[in-house]
Design an enzyme around this catalytic site. Structure first.
Site, PDB file in Angstrom:
ATOM      1  N   ASP A  43       0.856  -1.191   0.000  1.00 11.20           N
ATOM      2  CA  ASP A  43       0.000   0.000   0.000  1.00 11.20           C
ATOM      3  C   ASP A  43       0.891   1.239   0.000  1.00 11.20           C
ATOM      4  O   ASP A  43       2.010   1.202   0.499  1.00 11.20           O
ATOM      5  CB  ASP A  43      -0.918   0.010   1.230  1.00 11.20           C
ATOM      6  N   VAL A  56      -1.410  -9.680  10.976  1.00 12.00           N
ATOM      7  CA  VAL A  56      -1.356 -11.072  10.501  1.00 12.00           C
ATOM      8  C   VAL A  56       0.063 -11.639  10.501  1.00 12.00           C
ATOM      9  O   VAL A  56       0.286 -12.742   9.986  1.00 12.00           O
ATOM     10  CB  VAL A  56      -1.951 -11.194   9.067  1.00 12.00           C
ATOM     11  N   ASN A  84      -5.664  -5.639  -6.132  1.00 15.90           N
ATOM     12  CA  ASN A  84      -6.856  -5.011  -5.550  1.00 15.90           C
ATOM     13  C   ASN A  84      -6.819  -3.484  -5.562  1.00 15.90           C
ATOM     14  O   ASN A  84      -7.870  -2.847  -5.663  1.00 15.90           O
ATOM     15  CB  ASN A  84      -7.020  -5.524  -4.111  1.00 15.90           C
ATOM     16  N   TYR A 149     -12.104   4.943 -14.898  1.00 17.57           N
ATOM     17  CA  TYR A 149     -12.351   3.752 -14.070  1.00 17.57           C
ATOM     18  C   TYR A 149     -12.906   2.606 -14.924  1.00 17.57           C
ATOM     19  O   TYR A 149     -12.442   1.467 -14.844  1.00 17.57           O
ATOM     20  CB  TYR A 149     -13.324   4.132 -12.952  1.00 17.57           C
ATOM     21  N   LYS A 153     -10.948  -0.843 -15.604  1.00 18.07           N
ATOM     22  CA  LYS A 153     -11.496  -2.137 -15.163  1.00 18.07           C
ATOM     23  C   LYS A 153     -11.750  -3.056 -16.356  1.00 18.07           C
ATOM     24  O   LYS A 153     -11.527  -4.266 -16.262  1.00 18.07           O
ATOM     25  CB  LYS A 153     -12.772  -1.938 -14.340  1.00 18.07           C
TER      26      LYS A 153
END
Ligand code: NAD
Length: 254
Positions: A43, A56, A84, A149, A153
């Protein structure tokens, strides 16, 4: 892994989740780790990446995915790649800033391409791999004012199918998941703003504005998307490849 109980079948697998610091990516990191995978959390938001990796016992990588050189330095020994990270910009075509159009393609098409390109040699060598691309209903349909967008996509959808065809002989699957509106900070902020703009209570904004085209009148939870991603990343997902799986309350059924 073979013989492992279904709920921990990702033990021994290494996953990489982009945009893992927030929303859907965060939920994916938790779901994959719960299934036994060790997770690289990528990120641009350093505190978020570090916090989630800490949750985690994974690894944080603070990287701007628009920076191709930085993407090329991310780990290549990855068994499960979850593309993602994404962002939105809304404007009519004739006012759409070209640099914003380019940025969305860099983050949502070029970075996934570079990561797939980087990770598949390891997957091919092991004869196993899972690529899951977080697309959107806007990978399958268009809406006004979302040119960058929708274009990005749709590009991701094509990339995912090519990865499925090339990966098939090597035990590597590639799929898209296609959410409708998901309850993430991004969308929740929109509800507040729309409620004020339309002088409506938030639950009416949801039904009358955001979910106008959605038969199931509620937001999708990030955990629901993550459960689908986790399933596609698991052993039973071996024959499901080259597909796009809507999780949209029947938005695309119209
Ligand atoms: P979010 O804003 O909660 O999380 C996105 C994460 O990506 C953030 O942590 C952000 O820092 C990171 N990111 C953005 N640009 C980056 C960059 N250049 N480099 C590195 N990291 C970057 O968003 P979300 O709602 O969880 O969305 C995740 C994905 O799901 C996106 O691809 C989005 O298009 C898709 N999606 C979301 C919805 C929705 O309703 N929320 C619906 C359909 C699809």
């Amino acid at each position: 892994m073979e013989g492992a109980p279904a709920h921990t079948d990702l033990a021994g697998r290494i996953a990489l989740v982009t945009g893992g610091g927030s929303g859907i990516g965060h939920a994916c990191v938790l779901a994959l780790a719960e299934a036994g995978a060790k997770v690289h959390v990528v990120d641009r938001d350093a505190p978020a990446a570090e916090r989630v990796a800490g949750e985690v016992g994974g690894w944080a990588h603070v990287v701007d995915l628009a920076d191709a050189d930085a993407v090329q330095k991310l780990p290549a020994e990855v068994d499960i790649l979850v593309n993602n990270a994404g962002l939105q910009h809304v404007a009519p075509l004739h006012e759409f800033p070209p640099e914003m159009f380019t940025l969305l393609q860099q983050v949502m098409v070029t970075a996934p391409f570079l990561l797939i390109r980087r990770c598949v040699p390891h997957m091919y060598a092991r004869g196993w791999g899972r690529i899951v691309n977080v697309s959107s209903v806007h990978g399958l349909r268009a809406s006004a004012y979302k040119s960058a967008y929708v274009a990005a996509k749709h590009g991701l959808e094509g990339l995912s199918k090519v990865a499925a065809i090339e990966g098939a002989p090597h035990g590597v699957t590639s799929n898209c998941v296609n959410p409708g509106y998901v309850r993430t900070p991004l969308v929740e902020n929109q509800i507040e703003a729309q409620a004020q703009a339309h002088h409506l209570p938030p639950d009416e904004v949801l039904e009358k504005v955001l979910l106008d085209r959605t038969p199931v009148k509620r937001l999708i939870e990030p955990t629901e998307v993550a459960a689908l991603v986790r399933w596609l990343a698991g052993e039973p997902g071996g024959s499901l490849t080259g597909a796009s799986v809507p999780i949209d309350g029947a938005w695309t059924a119209h």
